[in-house]
Enzyme design. Sequence first.
Site, short mmCIF file in Angstrom:
data_model
loop_
_atom_site.label_atom_id
_atom_site.label_comp_id
_atom_site.label_asym_id
_atom_site.label_seq_id
_atom_site.Cartn_x
_atom_site.Cartn_y
_atom_site.Cartn_z
N ASP A 269 0.88 -1.17 0.00
CA ASP A 269 0.00 0.00 0.00
C ASP A 269 0.92 1.23 0.00
OD1 ASP A 269 -2.33 1.69 0.50
OD2 ASP A 269 -1.51 1.87 2.53
N ASP B 173 -7.04 -1.64 3.54
CA ASP B 173 -6.09 -2.68 3.13
C ASP B 173 -6.51 -4.07 3.63
OD1 ASP B 173 -4.36 -0.79 1.95
OD2 ASP B 173 -3.53 -0.31 3.91
#
Length: 551
Positions: free
Chosen positions: A250, A452
Site C-alpha cells: 500500500d 487494506d
Amino acid sequence: MVVAAIGAASIGFWMDGAILIFIFSLSGALEGYTMEKTNKDIQSIMKLRPEEAVVIRGNEEQKVKVDHLQKGDLVLVRPGERIPADGVVHEGQSAVDQASITGESIPVDKVKGDDVFAGTINGQGALKIEVTKPAEEMLLSRIIHLVQEAKNEMPPSQLFVERFERIYAKIVVVAAVLLMVLPPYILNWTWSETIYRAMIFLVVASPCALVSSIMPAILSGISNAARKGLLFKGGVHLENIGYIKAVAFDKTGTLTEGKPKVTDMIPFQDYTEDKLLRLAASLESLSEHPIAKAIVQTAKEKQIPLDQASQLQAVPGLGVHGLVNGLECRVGKMELLRSLHVSSEQKGLVKELELQGKTVIFIEASHQLVGMLAIQDTIRPNAKQAVDALKRMGIKVAMLTGDSESTAKAIGQQAGVDEVYAELLPEHKVEIVKKLAAKYGKVAMVGDGVNDAPALATASVGIAMGAAGTDVALETANVLLMADDISKIPYAISLGRRTSRVIKQNVSFAIAVVVILVALNFVGDINLPSGVIGHEGSTLAVILSGLRLLR
C-alpha cells in the site's frame, strides 16, 4: 524404549537394557534443555510489563495494579522504570528504549503529545503519561496473546508428520513382533539373537527425530523474528513467507510516512519564502486539515512567528480565506482563486510539480498571487532500500494506492517498484492481489489501513504495520512489523527461506539415519547401546539444527 529395555533384560542383556534407559533419559533431559532455549525469548515478553504503576490522583501518588489502570489515568514513570501502559506523554521529556516492542536499537526522544508503549524503558527524565488504553487492549498485551497463539499453532508440515507418526508407530510395533517370530525360520537366527535384534529394531525405527524435525526450527524462527520486531502469528506464516514471489505495498502510511510535508516554496512578487510561509501558516493555524497541519508544522520547524488571523472561513475541499494583518488572503486550490491571473510560466511550474506527485497550494494576498507551496507525502527513508533488497532476492514489487495516477507514478519511481496500480478502491486491491498471484505465485500484501484489510486477507501472507496500523489491519494480517520498519520484510522472507531449508535438511537427515540403522541391524553390525546412541543422537541433532535459526 521401556519395552526394548525389558526385552533385552529378559534374554540376559541387563547392561544393554540399563544403558538404553540411561541414554534415553539423558537425551530427554538434553532435548528439554535445548527446547527451553527456543522458548526463552517468548517467555521474556511476559516479564516486560511491570506489576504495579504509580497513579497521580489530585496531589497524591498511589500504587495500583497495572490491570486496574483505566483510560484517562495519569501515571508517573521515574527514570529507569518500565512504562506500565500505552499512553501519551502529558508532561516531561525523556529518551525511551523501545527495543522490546519495536526492535529499534536507539532510544527514541519523547516529549509532550508523543505516544509511548507499555513494557518500554524510560530514560533519563521523569514522565507523566496519560493512559489511552485499558490493560487488555495495550500493544504489549496483544503481542503476548499473539505470541502464545503462534507458539501453540502447528504448521501443516508438523500436523502431517504427526499424523504419519501415528500410522508409522503402529507399523513399527507390528514389524517388531514379526521380527521376534519369523527370523529363526527364515534366516536361521537363534531365538536370543532374534529377540535382541527385534528390540534394536524397535529402538532405531522409532520416528522421534522425524517428529522433532519441524517445531524446534519453527519456534526458533518465530523467536528470532520477535527479537527483530517481526511478529509472526503462527508457524504456517513463517513457512509461507519463504515461498513469496511478489510483494504488494500500500502507498500511504506504508511506503510513505502518511504525513504530508511542504517540499517546495515558490514566492512571487516581493515575497520571500519565510514571508510566504508565515502568511499561509497564519491563515491555516486553526485548521485540522492534514495539509494545513503540514504548513503550520513547517513554520514551527523554521521558528517563524505567526500572525493573528481573523474572519476565517473554510471552503470544504478547496481551502480557507480570511484576514491577516488587515490583508484579505486565500490559501487553497486553484478553484478557490478563480479570479486570479496565472501566467503560462506559472502554469508550467504547477504542471511540473503535479507530475512529481505533489499537491500545489496557491496563496493570494490582496487579490494578487504571491506564491505557491508544494505538499507531498514523502516516502519512508528505508522504502527504497527495502524495495531494492526484495528485487535482489528475485521478488517482484508492486505498489497499490487509491491516489491519482500522477502521484502514484511519482512515488513508485522514487521507491523503485516494478509495477504501479493507482485509483484503487479496496475491492480493486483484492483483484490486483489475485492478478499478481496468478502471474507470479504466492503474494505478500503490506498495508496499514482499514481499506487494506480485504487485500491483506486475500494475500498468501498479510503484513501489517504494527505501531501505525489500524486494529482491523492488525487482526487481519499474519505478520506484524512492530517498528513500522518495512526494511525488515526482506529479512522476514529470508528467515522463512532459511526455516524451510533447515526443516528439509532435518527431515532428510532423520529418515536417512532410520534407514541406515535399520539396515545395520539386519546385517548384525550394531548392538543395542549403539542403536540407542544413533537414534537419540539423531533426535538431538535435528533439535540443535533447528536452534540454528535463533542466530
